[in-house]
Design an enzyme around this catalytic site. Structure first.
Site, short mmCIF file in Angstrom:
data_model
loop_
_atom_site.label_atom_id
_atom_site.label_comp_id
_atom_site.label_asym_id
_atom_site.label_seq_id
_atom_site.Cartn_x
_atom_site.Cartn_y
_atom_site.Cartn_z
N CYS A 182 0.84 -1.18 0.00
CA CYS A 182 0.00 0.00 0.00
C CYS A 182 0.88 1.24 0.00
O CYS A 182 2.06 1.17 0.35
CB CYS A 182 -0.96 0.02 1.18
N GLU B 170 -7.11 8.48 5.43
CA GLU B 170 -6.99 8.23 4.00
C GLU B 170 -8.32 7.96 3.32
O GLU B 170 -9.23 7.36 3.89
CB GLU B 170 -6.06 7.04 3.76
#
Length: 187
Positions: free
Chosen positions: A81, A128
């Protein structure tokens, strides 16, 4: 600084400051750029992606974060990620980071996205707008040891059970994102 680890962590912070994340609103519309460290210190909403690579045995490729990482060292998490760079699509970013961390690329599919917030013990916070990318791969990765300590294939149901039984072994964001990923693939 009194050890090599302090030097590595300081350099990670320095490179974090130089790299910028894409600030977004709740509709994932870009509203600016900010140095990565500052965004994590201020818990500002920014764009990110999480890659989940599966094989034909319905196993998920997990990575163990390198032990010198500035947060969540040695914990298990999804395949990889990171954050998109300005002008980069979710898929381009996922393929880039998959190559950088795990040493391979594969076709990725952009599936679901959502907002989450995960604080860390060191005072930083991930806030996020995360895009979950799914791909398939059958071979072993060639891990970048600066990023990854280890890796393994694990059946999806076993991942779910292990997170419930041993949550301390997994990154905070992975526990949140895996739940969304699991709900998506079992619909």
């Amino acid at each position: 600084m009194n050890c090599y680890c302090d030097f590595v962590i300081l350099n990670q912070y320095k490179s974090m400051e130089e790299e910028k994340v894409i600030l977004v609103n709740e509709n994932d519309e870009q509203i600016g750029l900010m140095p990565k460290l500052e965004a994590h210190e201020k818990a500002v909403l920014h764009r990110a992606f999480s890659v989940f690579v599966l094989n034909t045995n319905n196993e998920l490729m997990l990575q163990q974060r390198a032990y010198h990482k500035y947060h969540s060292p040695g914990l298990w998490t999804n395949t990889c990620c990171s954050h998109q760079r300005e002008g980069e699509t979710n898929i381009q970013a996922g393929r880039r980071r998959l190559q950088e961390e795990m040493g391979f690329t594969t076709v990725l599919r952009d599936t679901i996205s959502f907002i989450y917030k995960a604080p860390f013990d060191n005072g930083l916070t991930e806030h996020e707008f995360d895009h979950v990318l799914i791909g398939h791969y059958e071979d072993d990765p060639v891990i970048n040891e600066d990023e990854v300590a280890d890796w393994k294939w694990m059946p999806i149901l076993e991942v779910k059970q292990d997170i419930e039984e041993q949550p301390q072994l997994y990154t905070e964001w992975f526990k949140i994102i895996f739940d969304k990923f699991y709900s998506h693939i079992t619909l």
